[in-house]
Motif scaffolding. Structure first.
Motif, short mmCIF file in Angstrom:
data_model
loop_
_atom_site.label_atom_id
_atom_site.label_comp_id
_atom_site.label_asym_id
_atom_site.label_seq_id
_atom_site.Cartn_x
_atom_site.Cartn_y
_atom_site.Cartn_z
N HIS A 83 0.84 -1.37 0.02
CA HIS A 83 0.03 0.04 -0.15
C HIS A 83 1.08 1.18 -0.01
N ALA A 84 2.00 1.21 1.01
CA ALA A 84 2.58 2.38 1.12
C ALA A 84 3.56 2.94 0.06
N PRO A 85 4.46 1.71 -0.71
CA PRO A 85 5.13 2.19 -1.83
C PRO A 85 4.52 2.40 -2.86
N ILE A 86 3.40 1.90 -3.27
CA ILE A 86 2.41 2.30 -4.53
C ILE A 86 1.79 3.46 -4.38
N ALA A 87 1.11 3.68 -3.12
CA ALA A 87 0.64 5.36 -2.79
C ALA A 87 1.67 6.35 -2.99
N ILE A 88 2.82 6.16 -2.35
CA ILE A 88 3.74 7.30 -2.59
C ILE A 88 4.35 7.65 -3.97
N ALA A 89 4.43 6.33 -4.53
CA ALA A 89 4.70 6.49 -6.12
C ALA A 89 3.77 7.31 -7.07
N ALA A 90 2.41 6.77 -6.73
CA ALA A 90 1.42 7.50 -7.38
C ALA A 90 1.32 8.86 -7.06
N LEU A 91 1.21 9.23 -5.80
CA LEU A 91 1.14 10.64 -5.30
C LEU A 91 2.02 11.66 -5.72
N ASN A 92 3.42 11.08 -5.87
CA ASN A 92 4.69 11.83 -6.24
C ASN A 92 4.49 11.97 -8.07
N ALA A 93 3.61 11.19 -8.58
CA ALA A 93 3.44 10.99 -10.25
C ALA A 93 2.21 12.18 -10.28
N VAL A 107 4.18 3.15 11.08
CA VAL A 107 3.88 4.79 11.45
C VAL A 107 4.82 5.43 10.45
N ALA A 108 6.14 5.00 10.21
CA ALA A 108 6.90 5.86 9.12
C ALA A 108 6.14 5.80 7.73
N GLN A 109 5.52 4.50 7.37
CA GLN A 109 5.06 4.66 6.11
C GLN A 109 3.91 5.43 5.86
N VAL A 110 3.04 5.24 6.84
CA VAL A 110 1.71 6.30 6.95
C VAL A 110 2.16 7.52 6.63
N GLU A 111 2.89 8.12 7.47
CA GLU A 111 3.52 9.37 7.93
C GLU A 111 3.97 9.87 6.30
N ALA A 112 4.93 9.15 5.66
CA ALA A 112 5.20 9.44 4.43
C ALA A 112 4.17 9.45 3.44
N MET A 113 3.29 8.83 3.31
CA MET A 113 2.07 8.66 2.65
C MET A 113 1.48 10.13 2.70
N GLU A 115 2.68 12.89 3.84
CA GLU A 115 3.57 13.71 3.57
C GLU A 115 3.54 13.94 1.97
N ALA A 116 3.44 12.93 1.34
CA ALA A 116 3.32 13.03 -0.05
C ALA A 116 2.13 13.53 -0.79
N ALA A 117 0.91 13.13 -0.10
CA ALA A 117 -0.32 13.53 -0.36
C ALA A 117 -0.16 15.19 -0.14
N GLU A 118 0.23 15.67 0.91
CA GLU A 118 0.23 17.09 1.00
C GLU A 118 1.12 17.85 0.04
N ARG A 119 2.38 17.38 0.09
CA ARG A 119 3.26 18.09 -0.85
C ARG A 119 2.83 17.70 -2.30
N PRO A 314 -13.72 15.82 2.76
CA PRO A 314 -13.33 14.83 2.97
C PRO A 314 -13.91 13.99 4.16
N ILE A 315 -14.71 12.97 4.36
CA ILE A 315 -14.84 12.48 5.49
C ILE A 315 -13.66 11.76 6.23
N PHE A 316 -12.47 11.35 5.38
CA PHE A 316 -11.29 10.86 6.00
C PHE A 316 -10.28 11.72 5.50
N VAL A 317 -9.48 12.07 6.23
CA VAL A 317 -8.28 12.90 6.26
C VAL A 317 -6.89 12.22 6.65
N PRO A 318 -5.70 12.35 5.99
CA PRO A 318 -4.77 11.23 6.27
C PRO A 318 -4.12 11.49 7.66
#
Ligand SMILES: NC(=O)c1ccc[n+]([C@@H]2O[C@H](COP(=O)([O-])OP(=O)(O)OC[C@H]3O[C@@H](n4cnc5c(N)ncnc54)[C@H](O)[C@@H]3O)[C@@H](O)[C@H]2O)c1
Length: 343
Positions: A83-93, A107-113, A115-119, A314-318
């Motif tokens: 989930h995390a590697p694909i999500a981060i790659a997709a968000l960065n794209a 926790v490190a993975q979900v925080e990186a996700m 961060e990638a969404a916000e950035r 959004p009903i759900f936020v990261p």
């Protein structure tokens, strides 16, 4: 609605077929333009079975999806560790991301996700289908009308007498799943409880995990996760939540529930049925509203499209995903150390 959301499904297994493609068949705002799986026969199956996927192009490499400029969003239905590697790659794209639960394994993975969404200014939503069932939607309306008062304590669980998922697959391999029933089932009911409580901030957890029943006779494959987890979560507003999740334990029958004690009334959603417990004229009453509606997955996916296409709230936020993975990993840590964990 300006245009359709052009999406790709990554991972075409059980949930992608049973609760995503089947719903895309009835969601007009989304077009499935590509499907991805390392097993070609899974792509063939999803395309042949669901009209929403019939014209999708196929790839065994999710980076083909990530790199494709013609795709607006991805729907990640792979095993948990991806989930995390694909999500981060997709968000960065520059793509929006809907990922199945659990949001990530660490926790490190979900925080990186997050961060990638916000950035990248993109929507990141983890599947929270239990927030969108008819019972939950009804409870949310009643909560908005302050019918139950303040929730100050609760219990939740998904207790299976015998119900290890995946038939010897990745589900019971800690390196691929992140844990057993706590991370698999806990994310559903703990999330629903916290959401209905108004998203108080979790501040500490304690818990115990066991592997006493499952694992010995599973159909091959590694089994290095718990079969039962129990624990306790405290929140910044003084509220608490008692949790109980199993794939195998010696109980009377399976049950999936959230029970919350409110100052005006208590509620229970058990196996998607809502009950309300209050007191009127000095007398206890029980109510059993009968809301009807679509499946949680369908409403959740429609909501994702509404947020991306129309800017709906959004009903759900990261951050809720970060809090969730902190809770789950905190309980695993507490089970290991025997101590309460401050989050
Ligand atoms: N929200 C819910 O109610 C619910 C229910 C069941 C499962 N889930 C979640 O959905 C996810 C998938 O579960 P499932 O039961 O469908 O599992 P599954 O094993 O049936 O399906 C996973 C699919 O991903 C594919 N895959 C593996 N590696 C891949 C890669 N690198 N690229 C592309 N595809 C790859 C597999 O070949 C398989 O087809 C899990 O994270 C699980 O927790 C959610």
């Amino acid at each position: 609605m300006s245009k359709k959301l052009r999406m790709a499904i990554i991972g075409c297994g059980g949930i992608a077929c049973g609760a995503h493609a089947s719903n895309y068949d009835n969601i007009d705002d989304i077009e499935i333009v590509a499907v991805c799986d390392i097993r070609p026969e899974r792509m063939e199956l999803i395309k042949s079975k669901y009209k929403s996927c019939a014209n999708a192009w196929e790839t065994e490499d999710y980076m083909d999806i990530v790199k494709c400029p013609d795709i607006d969003a991805v729907d990640i239905c792979t095993p948990n560790y991806l989930h995390a590697p694909i999500a981060i790659a997709a968000l960065n794209a520059g793509k929006h991301v809907l990922t199945e639960k659990p949001d990530a394994m660490t926790v490190a993975q979900v925080e990186a996700m997050k961060e990638a969404a916000e950035r990248n200014g993109k929507v990141l939503m983890a599947m929270r289908n239990n927030r969108f069932t008819p019972a939950a939607l009804y409870a949310r309306k009643a909560i908005a009308d302050n019918e139950y008062g303040r929730f100050y304590a609760g219990r939740c669980g998904w207790i299976r007498r015998r119900g290890v998922p995946g038939d010897g697959s990745w589900f019971a391999d800690k390196s691929k799943a992140g844990g057993g029933p706590l991370i698999d089932l806990g994310v559903h009911m703990i999330d629903l409880a916290i959401f209905l409580m108004g998203n108080p901030k979790p501040v500490s957890v304690s818990g115990s995990t066991f592997r006493e029943i499952a694992g010995q006779n599973e159909k091959g494959g590694l089994f290095d996760v718990e079969d039962l987890a129990m624990g306790f979560i405290k929140f910044d507003n003084g509220a608490c939540l008692h949790i109980d999740f199993s794939w195998a334990t010696n109980i009377e029958k399976d049950v999936r529930f959230v029970e919350l004690r409110g100052t005006k009334a208590g509620i229970k959603i058990e196996d998607d049925v809502l009950s309300v417990y209050g007191e009127k004229h000095g007398t206890p009453y029980n109510e059993h509203p009968q809301p009807r509606g679509e499946y949680g997955h369908c409403v959740a996916i429609r909501h994702f499209a509404d947020v991306v296409l129309n800017g709906a709230d959004p009903i759900f936020v990261p951050q809720q995903g970060v809090d969730m993975i902190k809770i789950l990993n905190g309980i695993y840590e507490s089970a290991e150390t025997g101590k309460e964990v401050l989050l």
